[in-house]
Design an enzyme around this catalytic site. Structure first.
Site, mmCIF file in Angstrom:
data_model
loop_
_atom_site.group_PDB
_atom_site.id
_atom_site.type_symbol
_atom_site.label_atom_id
_atom_site.label_comp_id
_atom_site.label_asym_id
_atom_site.label_seq_id
_atom_site.Cartn_x
_atom_site.Cartn_y
_atom_site.Cartn_z
ATOM 1 N N ASP A 102 0.723 -1.127 0.289
ATOM 2 C CA ASP A 102 -0.102 0.078 -0.486
ATOM 3 C C ASP A 102 0.881 0.998 -0.024
ATOM 4 O OD1 ASP A 102 -1.547 -1.755 0.382
ATOM 5 O OD2 ASP A 102 -2.337 -1.085 2.014
ATOM 6 N N TYR A 104 2.594 2.146 -3.235
ATOM 7 C CA TYR A 104 1.154 2.413 -4.380
ATOM 8 C C TYR A 104 0.460 3.830 -4.151
ATOM 9 C CZ TYR A 104 -3.588 2.514 -6.237
ATOM 10 O OH TYR A 104 -4.939 3.162 -7.666
ATOM 11 N N ASP A 105 0.703 4.130 -2.636
ATOM 12 C CA ASP A 105 -0.370 4.925 -2.415
ATOM 13 C C ASP A 105 1.249 6.489 -3.049
ATOM 14 O OD1 ASP A 105 -1.461 4.990 -1.138
ATOM 15 O OD2 ASP A 105 -0.946 4.775 0.931
ATOM 16 N N SER A 150 -33.764 -10.304 -19.345
ATOM 17 C CA SER A 150 -34.067 -10.891 -18.598
ATOM 18 C C SER A 150 -33.920 -11.899 -18.734
ATOM 19 C CB SER A 150 -35.183 -10.382 -17.520
ATOM 20 O OG SER A 150 -36.462 -10.397 -18.248
ATOM 21 N N GLU A 181 -22.142 -19.874 -15.498
ATOM 22 C CA GLU A 181 -21.768 -18.882 -14.589
ATOM 23 C C GLU A 181 -22.280 -18.699 -13.613
ATOM 24 O OE1 GLU A 181 -21.976 -15.708 -17.139
ATOM 25 O OE2 GLU A 181 -20.823 -16.677 -18.491
ATOM 26 N N LYS A 194 -24.715 -17.251 -10.982
ATOM 27 C CA LYS A 194 -25.501 -15.658 -11.264
ATOM 28 C C LYS A 194 -25.313 -14.770 -10.211
ATOM 29 C CE LYS A 194 -30.046 -14.728 -12.246
ATOM 30 N NZ LYS A 194 -30.399 -13.878 -11.306
ATOM 31 N N ASP A 199 -25.454 -11.940 -7.208
ATOM 32 C CA ASP A 199 -26.080 -11.024 -7.090
ATOM 33 C C ASP A 199 -25.787 -9.661 -6.533
ATOM 34 O OD1 ASP A 199 -28.830 -10.995 -6.134
ATOM 35 O OD2 ASP A 199 -28.360 -12.139 -4.212
ATOM 36 N N TYR A 228 -19.916 -10.343 -18.096
ATOM 37 C CA TYR A 228 -20.283 -11.116 -18.180
ATOM 38 C C TYR A 228 -21.237 -11.880 -19.693
ATOM 39 C CZ TYR A 228 -24.886 -9.652 -15.933
ATOM 40 O OH TYR A 228 -25.474 -9.168 -15.661
ATOM 41 N N LYS A 242 -25.659 -20.776 -20.804
ATOM 42 C CA LYS A 242 -25.569 -20.063 -21.971
ATOM 43 C C LYS A 242 -25.472 -21.092 -22.646
ATOM 44 C CE LYS A 242 -24.843 -15.547 -19.237
ATOM 45 N NZ LYS A 242 -23.344 -14.716 -19.167
ATOM 46 N N LYS A 284 -31.980 -21.676 -10.029
ATOM 47 C CA LYS A 284 -31.790 -21.167 -8.599
ATOM 48 C C LYS A 284 -31.556 -21.789 -7.209
ATOM 49 C CE LYS A 284 -32.793 -17.131 -8.324
ATOM 50 N NZ LYS A 284 -33.900 -16.108 -8.972
ATOM 51 N N CYS A 327 -25.983 -1.477 32.599
ATOM 52 C CA CYS A 327 -24.844 -2.171 31.786
ATOM 53 C C CYS A 327 -24.004 -3.046 31.643
ATOM 54 C CB CYS A 327 -24.740 -0.514 31.782
ATOM 55 S SG CYS A 327 -22.511 -0.814 30.249
ATOM 56 N N CYS A 329 -20.258 -1.519 31.703
ATOM 57 C CA CYS A 329 -19.176 -0.644 33.312
ATOM 58 C C CYS A 329 -20.420 -0.811 34.772
ATOM 59 C CB CYS A 329 -19.764 0.443 32.789
ATOM 60 S SG CYS A 329 -21.134 1.381 32.164
ATOM 61 N N CYS A 344 -27.415 2.922 27.165
ATOM 62 C CA CYS A 344 -26.072 3.276 28.874
ATOM 63 C C CYS A 344 -25.611 3.670 28.475
ATOM 64 C CB CYS A 344 -25.026 2.248 29.552
ATOM 65 S SG CYS A 344 -23.662 2.759 29.622
ATOM 66 N N CYS A 375 -18.274 4.188 29.261
ATOM 67 C CA CYS A 375 -18.506 3.688 29.611
ATOM 68 C C CYS A 375 -17.360 2.847 28.298
ATOM 69 C CB CYS A 375 -19.824 2.779 28.856
ATOM 70 S SG CYS A 375 -19.569 1.120 28.863
#
Ligand code: IVH
Length: 669
Positions: free
Chosen positions: A33, A36-37, A82, A113, A115, A117, A226, A290, A314, A408, A411, A426, A431
């Site tokens: 990182d 990269y930074d 769809s 493939e 699916k 979501d 895709y 497909k 599904k 609580c 505490c 609380c 706390c």
């Protein structure tokens, strides 16, 4: 000299793009990182010194500066269809029968493939440059979400191998939110008093439809390509090779795609994922099957709504039964106490579940969950387990309701009920349970974004007496950290680097990080834009706060009260003393050739893409709108203008052409 700078800029951009691709697409970073930074910082510095050399596809241009007022709409050149669903091997076999019959028993194969979501989007590349991104919408017309799309790091702003790219290439795929980011986002939202997203798909959709791309950029969205929409020159003769070509162009493709020679193999692949899918860091609700070859797809055609060459399979939803062994109470960052059910470990959707949230004590009573009860649990969006049903007939004799706590659990302070009577809290600001949660939120991704400062490190820092408030983080020394459990020298340095980097976060992140009640990322953004500095916000009157458009009275009250509290003023003073300098971002220009004007673009222009024209309008201080109304000042009409031109004429709105538009832009304000 100028040539040297240009060369160095191009090299830096190429390097950064290459590392983005390695990190976000191939999951195989070559550098850390920090390195990269350093590259990124050099690019920013050079571009700041030479603004005329900034290009639209520079990695620094992923986040646009200003929020949109509304989305323009885009008509898809090739509709986004769809899919029909199946739920069993038999239905898949029936699908294959239909395909075989229509293809006259010719040879054919499939691609299988996952699916994903998330939500479908279409990316338009022209001459290899990303020019537009749109949601599916109703399949014919979607929203122009280009500014948000540009914040997604795995989506290249320009394609690799520039020479070999079709002039027009529409790439279709799924924007999704990785499961880990989703869980984190919801935890943060709950703590900020914002409603949780029901599942990663809603979270991804919600994040992509924000008018402020700066907030989208914090949501950690990802993308898999895709399919192809409009294309000036096909990439390959079949789907499988198109996906391979996507990869060489730098587009992310799900690594789990498989070619299958027949339906039996398809079914086998589908079966193999029914459990394995839970090991992925993204949600899938099924598989997509497909037909591979494009010429065969053409023969099969579509039914209007869905293609005949593809089908979804599904997975069944999952529930499990288990026993509530006990009920525990957790303390949140503002002191809210939440009941949690400790469960007998049970397998559900690929993980072992031991706990379930009961949300609040009212909800617990409504469900009437008691220790000892047998319950049915389900994963909300398949992630956070929830109790959905109590099997009362199987309740053991003598099972007593769990009483709302009076003290609580951390505490031992006496609890108080909040105004609405739903939450129990609380009230002790010291706390340590609350402190840990506040620190976790402060360091979280949507706020100060301090990498590697996670829950277990915070726990150790607070319990070890090293950290007693936000400002203590900035006083930590390497020795303090190195003395902790499982903390090597290098990781200690990484933590310190992360803390150091957070000192110069934008003002809105800082405001969000303070954990002011009711103030989440979006409201923090509004406040930062409005006031421009911490000082101005800190001294704002209640009337001033209430007068802001997107700030309601409850939030205004909460913000005002927060800054009046001496304890909070001390926290902020301490942070500033420790070197934290939140950066205000440039305010919107209120001058410019189109200051205060609302302009609608219609038809295609010669010198601008739609996106570029709208950006030019905004840069000139104007507002680019998607629809014509009486408030529209000009309609900029290009070739083949749509109904917007008719509407403009009806309403008597001034219509200008591209030449007039360019003349306007070149005028001094
Ligand atoms: S292909 C004609 N491939 O599922 C269909 N879609 O239920 C073209 N989806 O709107 C889409 N993963 O949002 C395709 N590997 C995948 C997919 C996928 C998820 C979504 C997509 C589509 C929806 C249809």
């Amino acid at each position: 000299m100028a040539g040297d700078v240009r060369k160095r800029l191009e090299r830096l951009r190429q390097e950064i793009r290459r590392h983005d691709h390695l990190y976000y697409v191939l999951n195989a970073p070559e550098i850390g990182d920090q390195e990269y930074d350093a590259l990124f910082a050099e690019l920013l510095r050079l571009e700041a010194a030479h603004p005329e050399l900034v290009t639209a596809d520079s990695p620094t241009q992923r986040v646009s500066g200003r929020p949109l007022d509304e989305f323009a709409t885009v008509r898809h050149a090739v509709p986004m269809l769809s899919m029909d669903n199946t739920y069993s091997a038999e239905e898949l076999q029936a699908f294959d029968e239909r395909v075989r019959k229509q293809l006259d028993r010719a040879d054919y194969d499939y691609v299988v493939e996952l699916k994903i979501d998330g939500l479908a989007i279409s990316l338009r590349y022209e001459e290899g440059m990303l020019v537009a991104g749109a949601t599916r919408g109703d399949g014919e017309v979607g929203d122009d979400v280009t500014a948000n799309i540009r914040t997604i790091k795995s989506i290249p702003l320009s394609l690799l191998n520039g020479d070999d790219v079709p002039r027009v290439l529409e790439v279709r795929g799924e924007v999704y939110m990785p499961t880990r980011s989703f869980v984190e986002l919801n935890r943060m939202r709950a703590e900020a008093g914002e409603p949780a997203f029901a599942n990663p798909r809603n979270a991804a959709a919600g994040s992509l439809k924000l008018l402020d791309a700066r907030v989208t950029a914090t949501r950690n969205l990802a993308f898999f390509a895709y399919a192809v929409g409009e294309v000036s020159q096909p990439l390959a003769a079949d789907h499988y090779h198109t996906l391979q070509r996507f990869r060489t162009l730098g587009l992310p493709v799900d690594p789990h795609i498989r070619r299958a020679k027949d339906i039996d193999e398809v079914i086998e692949v589908c079966r193999s994922w029914s459990e394995k899918r839970f090991e992925l860091d993204y949600q899938t609700d099924g598989m997509v099957v497909k037909v591979n070859r494009y010429d065969q797809r053409d023969i099969l055609g579509t039914t209007g709504r869905a293609p005949r060459w593809c089908i979804a399979y599904k997975f069944p939803a999952e529930r499990a039964e288990t026993v509530v062994e006990s009920i525990a109470v957790q303390v949140g960052k503002s002191g809210i106490l939440t009941p949690v059910a400790n469960l007998t470990a049970v397998r559900l959707s690929g993980t072992t579940v031991r706990r379930a949230s009961l949300h609040n004590f009212d909800e617990m009573r409504r469900l009437d969950v008691r220790p000892g009860d047998t319950v049915v649990i389900e994963k909300a969006g398949e992630i956070i387990p929830q109790v959905v049903e109590v099997k009362k007939q199987r309740r053991p004799k003598g099972a007593r309701p769990f009483e709302t706590p009076k003290k609580c659990p951390v505490c031992d302070s006496d609890v108080v009920k909040d105004e609405a009577g739903v939450y129990v809290r609380c009230p002790n600001p010291d706390c340590s349970g609350q402190l840990k949660e506040r620190l976790r939120y402060f360091a979280g991704r949507g706020q100060m974004d301090i990498e590697r400062l996670g829950a277990s490190l915070i726990e150790q820092l607070v319990d070890g007496g090293l950290v007693d408030g936000f400002a203590d983080l900035y006083r930590l020394q390497k020795e303090d950290l190195a003395a902790l459990d499982r903390m090597a020298d290098k990781s200690a340095q990484n933590v310190l680097d992360g803390i150091e980097a957070s000192k110069r976060r934008p003002l809105w992140r800082f405001l969000a990080a303070l954990g002011i009640r009711h103030v989440g990322g979006q409201s923090a953004q509004v406040l930062a834009d409005h006031f421009g500095s911490l000082e101005a916000l800190r001294n704002a009157s209640l009337e001033e706060l209430e007068a802001i458009d997107q700030i309601g009275p409850v939030m205004a009250e909460s913000i005002h009260a927060y800054f009046r509290e001496p304890r909070h003023r001390a926290i902020i003073a301490e942070l500033v003393a420790a070197g934290v300098r939140p950066q205000a971002e440039a305010a919107k220009p209120r001058t410019g050739a189109l200051a205060g004007k609302t302009v609608v673009v219609t038809g295609s222009l010669e010198h601008f893409t739609r996106q570029q024209a709208e950006q030019a309008i905004k840069d000139a201080g104007g507002k680019a709108s998607g629809s014509v109304s009486k408030k529209t000042d000009f309609v900029l009409a290009g070739a083949e203008p749509g109904s917007k031109l008719d509407k403009a004429r009806q309403l008597g709105v001034t219509v200008i052409d591209e030449r007039q538009f360019m003349k306007m832009l070149s005028r001094e304000a």
